[in-house]
Design a protein around this motif. Sequence first.
Motif, mmCIF file in Angstrom:
data_model
loop_
_atom_site.group_PDB
_atom_site.id
_atom_site.type_symbol
_atom_site.label_atom_id
_atom_site.label_comp_id
_atom_site.label_asym_id
_atom_site.label_seq_id
_atom_site.Cartn_x
_atom_site.Cartn_y
_atom_site.Cartn_z
ATOM 1 N N LEU A 43 36.391 28.469 31.424
ATOM 2 C CA LEU A 43 35.641 29.259 32.407
ATOM 3 C C LEU A 43 36.562 30.330 32.980
ATOM 4 O O LEU A 43 37.585 30.014 33.589
ATOM 5 C CB LEU A 43 35.110 28.370 33.536
ATOM 6 N N ILE A 44 36.185 31.589 32.794
ATOM 7 C CA ILE A 44 37.002 32.709 33.271
ATOM 8 C C ILE A 44 36.260 33.389 34.415
ATOM 9 O O ILE A 44 35.081 33.729 34.287
ATOM 10 C CB ILE A 44 37.268 33.718 32.136
ATOM 11 N N LEU A 45 36.952 33.581 35.526
ATOM 12 C CA LEU A 45 36.337 34.173 36.718
ATOM 13 C C LEU A 45 37.065 35.462 37.079
ATOM 14 O O LEU A 45 38.287 35.496 37.144
ATOM 15 C CB LEU A 45 36.407 33.182 37.891
ATOM 16 N N ASN A 46 36.292 36.500 37.321
ATOM 17 C CA ASN A 46 36.871 37.779 37.735
ATOM 18 C C ASN A 46 36.040 38.354 38.877
ATOM 19 O O ASN A 46 34.973 38.921 38.665
ATOM 20 C CB ASN A 46 36.899 38.762 36.555
ATOM 21 N N THR A 47 36.544 38.147 40.109
ATOM 22 C CA THR A 47 35.830 38.649 41.288
ATOM 23 C C THR A 47 36.631 39.704 42.027
ATOM 24 O O THR A 47 36.338 40.006 43.186
ATOM 25 C CB THR A 47 35.515 37.479 42.254
ATOM 26 N N GLY A 48 37.630 40.269 41.374
ATOM 27 C CA GLY A 48 38.481 41.250 42.048
ATOM 28 C C GLY A 48 37.740 42.475 42.523
ATOM 29 O O GLY A 48 38.147 43.122 43.484
ATOM 30 N N GLY A 49 36.632 42.811 41.867
ATOM 31 C CA GLY A 49 35.882 43.992 42.279
ATOM 32 C C GLY A 49 34.806 43.717 43.294
ATOM 33 O O GLY A 49 34.013 44.596 43.618
ATOM 34 N N CYS A 50 34.726 42.482 43.821
ATOM 35 C CA CYS A 50 33.691 42.116 44.799
ATOM 36 C C CYS A 50 34.346 41.487 46.017
ATOM 37 O O CYS A 50 34.145 40.305 46.302
ATOM 38 C CB CYS A 50 32.673 41.150 44.187
ATOM 39 N N SER A 51 35.152 42.255 46.707
ATOM 40 C CA SER A 51 35.876 41.703 47.853
ATOM 41 C C SER A 51 35.179 41.972 49.176
ATOM 42 O O SER A 51 35.530 41.398 50.192
ATOM 43 C CB SER A 51 37.290 42.298 47.900
ATOM 44 N N GLY A 52 34.183 42.875 49.173
ATOM 45 C CA GLY A 52 33.536 43.256 50.423
ATOM 46 C C GLY A 52 32.418 42.306 50.823
ATOM 47 O O GLY A 52 32.074 41.354 50.124
ATOM 48 N N GLN A 53 31.837 42.606 51.966
ATOM 49 C CA GLN A 53 30.734 41.820 52.504
ATOM 50 C C GLN A 53 29.482 42.679 52.503
ATOM 51 O O GLN A 53 29.513 43.837 52.914
ATOM 52 C CB GLN A 53 31.063 41.355 53.922
#
Length: 703
Positions: free
Chosen positions: A341-351
């Motif tokens: 399972l590879i997770l990439n959330t670096g581009g979704c840091s905002g609220q």
Amino acid sequence: MTFFIAFTLGLLLSIVLLWFDFRKEQAGVKERLEKITAMMSHTAGHALVTGNRSLAQGITDGLVEVGIVKKVSLVNDKNEILAISEARSTEAGYPIRFLEDMYTGQTSFRFPLIYGKNWHYAGYAEIYPNIRSISEDFAAHAGTVIISTFIVTAVLSLLYAVSFHLTLVRQIQKIAEKLAGADPSNQSIYSINISERHAKDELGVLTESLNILFARYHDNLLKVSRTEELKAAKEAADAANRAKSEFLANISHEIRTPMNIILGFAEILGRDIREPEHASLLSSIRDSGETLMKLINDLLDLSKIESGKIDINPTPLNIGSVVDETVKIFSETAGQKGLKLILNTGGCSGQILFDGIRLRQILFNLVGNAVKFTESGFIRLSCREEKTGDRLCSVIITVEDSGMGIDESQLETIFENFAQQQGQDHARYGGTGLGLAITKKLTEAMNGTIAVSSTKGSGSLFTVKFRDVRICDAPLQKTAAKGTVTFEPALILVADDSPQNRFLIRLMLKDHPFTFIEAENGRDAYVKAAAHLPDAVLLDMKMPGTDGYAAAKLFKSDQTTAHIPLIAVSADVLSDRVEEAFASGCSAYVKKPIISSELTDALKVFLKHSEENRAEEEAPQPSANITEEQRKIIRSELYDRWQMISRRFVISDMENFAALALSLAERENIKELKNWAEKLAKDAKEFDIDSLTGTIDNFTGFI
């Protein structure tokens, strides 16, 4: 004379049309006031519940600024007026006063205000419409219409007087004679010929106009025929859609009613069963029941989306956290298959301001499918944000896998209802074919799109894009957790035609000092309530004879029983059914299958109780009050199981372990362990991964 007759007829017609306009405007008053009340209902409900008079006064002062509001007051559920405002009146002329005297509508309207997630009645707003504003607009409109009628009539009368003296009468008579002898079924009626001498004069123009008119008449006959066919087809489609909705509502009720008993008794038995083998069998019953409930919920979701009744509730949300939670939930299943399972959330840091529940539903469907149809390799879940304007952005989420892929010929159909890949092994993979259909419709309902690219045997890539998502600066708030509730003794009437359902409710509430009265139908419930005056009524809405809706109206129409709080308990979960229950007089709504905590929450609103509260972020801490003997029992019965679930971190295992711990706590009277187990069950149910991690780790304090 001609002018006088024409003007009189025109004036009378104008008066009739104006009168209908006035009545239409009068009927629309309540609708506009309802819309105004709906916009401020949440804030007004909050003001009434909290007793905030300044906020209530601000709301009423703002409403009287609206042109159609003359006077407004906010009244809480104790019939106390929190605020009242009235618009300043001015002197009006006779026409305006005359129109005000003609007004025959309601002088005031009462709109109930519902507040909170449990649909509690907070009070009502009483609004007096401003008839002066309506009358002034109507008077100005009437003057314009009468003047226009006079001018148009004068012009038409003049033209008529000039044309009347022309010599066309004899020629028109000849045309009339020809038409009188024509066969309406013959095509010749659609073409009239005259002599060349009159081809270019007024008679020629009239004849040409008649030919055009007849040709259009012929075309209109064809159009009317087609329109009637389309109308019949639309009516048939509407009838089929209504039948489908009625079927889904009925099947939902019929399935939820026995599932309420199955899951409810399974929950209660889970507190007492301690043998691992029996606990495993009970877990299988509960898992199968929840699978069936997921199926009926999918069907209802599909029906609500297609009918436009799906609810979208944006709240401040960290989308990266939701994506991370999804990966954690599926990590155990993926690990068992050897998937990476590879997770990439670096581009979704905002609220952002978004519906987190619907987003989780979309991600669970996409990631769940990826895990299901991938036997080896990887699953990659990514998200990123792209700023598109001031405080706006687009959110792009992708789910990529190295699984079996989708044939190119089926890429256009996989989002259709009940669609599955051709040749798919249903016995192996199961499913109903609704997951992707619901995912697509939910995505579109939230102003998004979903696309798929795939090669058979080489994996798939699903891309979801939400447009114009509002960026939110407000800090995320954690709500306070519920503590231990202690009720004062109370008399409760349980009205349900199923003895098993009544027994289940008594079992769920057995730990509280309640006395129960039972009724099998709405009429019986009303009679017993009038005789015993219970503190609350748990009212099933679908019973033979007098159902819950009719019974609620009976309760509220009698001064003896009108004050008794009615809590609807029903398997009907469609929004119009919920609204009908509140309109009938119910003050809260508990959906079947019943969850004991939701039932307790509803009763807390109306019954006297005390509650030991604690902060959400603070997991219950083991206390030194636990004896060494109790710690030995906890180690003996729970430690091995705790080690297993803390390593696997599967949500269903957490829920089962919480039920096992709660059963032990009640048996051995360990209050601290009970509080901890309730917190664990709540975190697991809400998929609160951050809080769940801290809660499960805190178990070490008990051993």
